[in-house]
Design a protein around this motif. Structure first.
Motif, PDB file in Angstrom:
ATOM      1  N   THR A  28       0.843  -1.197   0.000  1.00  0.00           N
ATOM      2  CA  THR A  28       0.000   0.000   0.000  1.00  0.00           C
ATOM      3  C   THR A  28       0.873   1.240   0.000  1.00  0.00           C
ATOM      4  O   THR A  28       1.614   1.486   0.957  1.00  0.00           O
ATOM      5  CB  THR A  28      -0.925   0.006   1.229  1.00  0.00           C
ATOM      6  OG1 THR A  28      -1.689  -1.201   1.261  1.00  0.00           O
ATOM      7  CG2 THR A  28      -1.873   1.214   1.189  1.00  0.00           C
ATOM      8  N   TRP A  29       0.792   2.038  -1.071  1.00  0.00           N
ATOM      9  CA  TRP A  29       1.679   3.187  -1.227  1.00  0.00           C
ATOM     10  C   TRP A  29       1.744   4.053   0.024  1.00  0.00           C
ATOM     11  O   TRP A  29       2.822   4.430   0.473  1.00  0.00           O
ATOM     12  CB  TRP A  29       1.212   4.040  -2.407  1.00  0.00           C
ATOM     13  CG  TRP A  29       1.656   3.547  -3.748  1.00  0.00           C
ATOM     14  CD1 TRP A  29       0.900   2.881  -4.668  1.00  0.00           C
ATOM     15  CD2 TRP A  29       2.952   3.698  -4.334  1.00  0.00           C
ATOM     16  NE1 TRP A  29       1.651   2.604  -5.789  1.00  0.00           N
ATOM     17  CE2 TRP A  29       2.910   3.099  -5.616  1.00  0.00           C
ATOM     18  CE3 TRP A  29       4.147   4.280  -3.902  1.00  0.00           C
ATOM     19  CZ2 TRP A  29       4.001   3.070  -6.466  1.00  0.00           C
ATOM     20  CZ3 TRP A  29       5.233   4.257  -4.753  1.00  0.00           C
ATOM     21  CH2 TRP A  29       5.170   3.657  -6.017  1.00  0.00           C
ATOM     22  N   SER A  30       0.592   4.385   0.598  1.00  0.00           N
ATOM     23  CA  SER A  30       0.574   5.342   1.702  1.00  0.00           C
ATOM     24  C   SER A  30       1.023   4.750   3.027  1.00  0.00           C
ATOM     25  O   SER A  30       1.213   5.484   3.995  1.00  0.00           O
ATOM     26  CB  SER A  30      -0.841   5.925   1.860  1.00  0.00           C
ATOM     27  OG  SER A  30      -1.785   4.897   2.106  1.00  0.00           O
ATOM     28  N   SER A  31       1.216   3.425   3.087  1.00  0.00           N
ATOM     29  CA  SER A  31       1.589   2.778   4.355  1.00  0.00           C
ATOM     30  C   SER A  31       3.023   2.264   4.383  1.00  0.00           C
ATOM     31  O   SER A  31       3.490   1.811   5.433  1.00  0.00           O
ATOM     32  CB  SER A  31       0.642   1.594   4.633  1.00  0.00           C
ATOM     33  OG  SER A  31      -0.692   2.028   4.749  1.00  0.00           O
ATOM     34  N   ILE A  32       3.714   2.327   3.258  1.00  0.00           N
ATOM     35  CA  ILE A  32       5.042   1.710   3.174  1.00  0.00           C
ATOM     36  C   ILE A  32       5.993   2.268   4.222  1.00  0.00           C
ATOM     37  O   ILE A  32       6.707   1.527   4.903  1.00  0.00           O
ATOM     38  CB  ILE A  32       5.629   1.883   1.765  1.00  0.00           C
ATOM     39  CG1 ILE A  32       4.814   1.065   0.746  1.00  0.00           C
ATOM     40  CG2 ILE A  32       7.095   1.448   1.717  1.00  0.00           C
ATOM     41  CD1 ILE A  32       5.164   1.356  -0.706  1.00  0.00           C
ATOM     42  N   ASN A  33       5.985   3.595   4.380  1.00  0.00           N
ATOM     43  CA  ASN A  33       6.936   4.209   5.309  1.00  0.00           C
ATOM     44  C   ASN A  33       6.725   3.792   6.762  1.00  0.00           C
ATOM     45  O   ASN A  33       7.643   3.934   7.581  1.00  0.00           O
ATOM     46  CB  ASN A  33       6.859   5.736   5.192  1.00  0.00           C
ATOM     47  CG  ASN A  33       7.539   6.245   3.929  1.00  0.00           C
ATOM     48  OD1 ASN A  33       8.656   5.853   3.624  1.00  0.00           O
ATOM     49  ND2 ASN A  33       6.855   7.095   3.188  1.00  0.00           N
ATOM     50  N   GLY A  52      10.760  -0.520  -0.261  1.00  0.00           N
ATOM     51  CA  GLY A  52       9.354  -0.810  -0.495  1.00  0.00           C
ATOM     52  C   GLY A  52       8.762  -0.043  -1.662  1.00  0.00           C
ATOM     53  O   GLY A  52       7.952  -0.576  -2.436  1.00  0.00           O
ATOM     54  N   HIS A  53       9.159   1.226  -1.818  1.00  0.00           N
ATOM     55  CA  HIS A  53       8.642   1.996  -2.943  1.00  0.00           C
ATOM     56  C   HIS A  53       9.177   1.468  -4.271  1.00  0.00           C
ATOM     57  O   HIS A  53       8.493   1.553  -5.298  1.00  0.00           O
ATOM     58  CB  HIS A  53       8.990   3.477  -2.778  1.00  0.00           C
ATOM     59  CG  HIS A  53       8.200   4.168  -1.709  1.00  0.00           C
ATOM     60  ND1 HIS A  53       8.608   4.211  -0.398  1.00  0.00           N
ATOM     61  CD2 HIS A  53       7.015   4.814  -1.755  1.00  0.00           C
ATOM     62  CE1 HIS A  53       7.721   4.877   0.311  1.00  0.00           C
ATOM     63  NE2 HIS A  53       6.735   5.244  -0.483  1.00  0.00           N
ATOM     64  N   GLY A  54      10.399   0.933  -4.259  1.00  0.00           N
ATOM     65  CA  GLY A  54      10.920   0.323  -5.474  1.00  0.00           C
ATOM     66  C   GLY A  54      10.083  -0.875  -5.884  1.00  0.00           C
ATOM     67  O   GLY A  54       9.821  -1.105  -7.070  1.00  0.00           O
ATOM     68  N   LEU A  55       9.650  -1.636  -4.886  1.00  0.00           N
ATOM     69  CA  LEU A  55       8.770  -2.778  -5.131  1.00  0.00           C
ATOM     70  C   LEU A  55       7.445  -2.299  -5.723  1.00  0.00           C
ATOM     71  O   LEU A  55       6.944  -2.853  -6.718  1.00  0.00           O
ATOM     72  CB  LEU A  55       8.534  -3.512  -3.811  1.00  0.00           C
ATOM     73  CG  LEU A  55       8.130  -4.979  -3.857  1.00  0.00           C
ATOM     74  CD1 LEU A  55       9.224  -5.821  -4.490  1.00  0.00           C
ATOM     75  CD2 LEU A  55       7.840  -5.455  -2.432  1.00  0.00           C
TER      76      LEU A  55
END
Length: 415
Positions: free
Chosen positions: A255-260, A296-299
């Motif tokens: 989930t883009w907004s939860s990766i961090n 994670g964003h690379g994934l």
């Protein structure tokens, strides 16, 4: 001082003004009229936005990438903080920094200061929660004021897209506007004509308005959970009992907004403990490596790229060699449909709800106007056109129609 239309999207952002009597979107990154809704914080440096933010992350510059910023509006995350180097910022402050940079670039390109803005908004920031909707709009209003807009108003994104489409309409018609973006899918049924376009008040021409919080990032998430996350251990068993590996990590990573949220020592310790008790620890090793390296964003980028490629060409490979040498995952049109078909069906259901709200049958719709990046997904498009088999399909500017319409509306309200 001047008025502008601002389309702050989940995936991309535009800002436009009227010049010489015509609406135009301003260049926000080089010659590009769109700028990805992403910001990258590197220690000791000013944050960068857009393509430059994505490139810094992909090139391995130490720092933190944040994308899909709009997704946190209307949720409890908006007031939460995230560590960025030695400081912690609330998500609302991250959005403010991004929008301040967009505003500054637009003002530089236009050589004028914008003090008035018509902000685009989805029909529903949050499904089934009017109070959450109200809070989300108010938060966005406060953020816009904090970056220097003295007058802030809103227009629904599908209505804005209708205003863009109406500029080319030669006779009266009823159109269903479908704006399928990165975070939401929004619909309006609107009566349009050249004569109506000149009117300041258009409330009676809006026959229906509805939406659902499903967009391109949700397709990314479901595709990732079905195709990539099993390679990281999702659904694999623990050594004892009937238990599977805890799935919360995989959902956050997809989930883009939860990766961090995963990037902290506590989560790494928990994943390490899970690895010791997992029946297939080599899979959890991959998960641990992605989180530890903050990739994670690379994934997510790899999954998003495969989604687009499979939609365009029918098949794609997800390159995961940055996770493990030789690791890949295959995606084709059939697997994309299987993983995300429920989402496409839920989007199409909203067409029926709009028709019922307007009191119209499918045969009364003259045109289906499509805008937003996710209208490029074949099964989404097929679901929409099946609902309106007699309607003429009109392709809008995928990333610009809403921004142009908001610019038209900004000039009208300032006028």
């Amino acid at each position: 001082m001047a008025a502008c239309g601002l389309d702050f999207g989940t995936s991309n952002t535009t800002l436009g003004r009227v010049a010489g009597g015509r609406p135009e979107l301003l260049p926000l990154e080089g010659h590009h009229r769109t700028v990805p809704s992403a910001i990258f914080f590197a220690p000791g440096r000013e944050p960068v936005i857009g393509r430059a933010a994505m490139e810094a992350y992909v090139e391995g510059v130490p720092g933190r990438l944040m994308r899909s910023l709009k997704s946190v509006l209307g949720t409890g995350l908006i007031e939460e903080t995230t560590p960025l180097g030695r400081e912690r910022l609330r998500f609302r402050d991250v959005i403010a920094r991004y929008l301040a940079a967009v505003k500054a670039r637009a003002e530089s390109a236009a050589d004028t200061e914008f003090d008035t803005v018509v902000h685009g908004r989805p029909v529903h920031f949050v499904d089934g929660d009017p109070e959450g909707d109200r809070r989300a709009e108010e938060t966005l209003r406060e953020i816009a004021a904090s970056v220097g807009f003295r007058q802030v108003s809103f227009q629904y994104e599908p209505i804005a897209a209708a205003l863009d489409y109406e500029q080319g309409v030669s006779q009266e018609e009823i159109a269903l506007i479908a704006d399928i973006g990165g975070g939401t899918s929004d619909f309006s049924i609107v009566r349009l004509s050249p004569e109506r376009h000149a009117r300041a008040e258009r409330a009676e021409d809006i026959l229906a308005n509805d939406g659902v919080r499903i967009g391109g990032t949700d397709f990314d998430r479901m595709l990732s959970l079905g195709t990539v996350m099993p390679l990281m251990g999702l659904g694999s068993p623990m050594r004892r009992g009937d238990l599977a590996v805890p799935n919360a990590y995989f959902h956050d990573l997809a989930t883009w907004s939860s990766i961090n949220r995963l990037y902290n020592p506590k989560t790494l310790r928990e994943i390490d403990e899970t690895r010791r008790d997992a029946a297939r620890p080599e899979l959890i090793d991959r998960l641990y490596g992605v989180v530890e390296a903050e990739r994670g964003h690379g994934l997510a980028l790899a999954v998003e790229g495969a989604k687009i490629a499979a939609s365009d060409t029918g098949a794609a490979e997800i390159d995961l060699t940055f996770v493990e040498r030789g690791l890949t995952a295959s995606v084709d049109r059939a697997s994309l449909d299987a993983q995300t078909g429920t989402l496409a069906s839920r989007i199409a259901e909203r067409v029926g709800r709009c028709l019922a709200q307007a009191g119209l049958g499918p045969d009364r719709i003259d045109a289906l106007f499509l805008t937003g990046g996710s209208t490029g997904l074949p099964h989404v498009r097929a679901g929409l056109t099946a609902c309106l088999p007699r309607a003429r399909v009109v392709e809008g500017d995928t990333f610009g129609s809403v921004g142009i319409g908001l610019t038209v509306e900004a000039a009208r309200r300032a006028g």
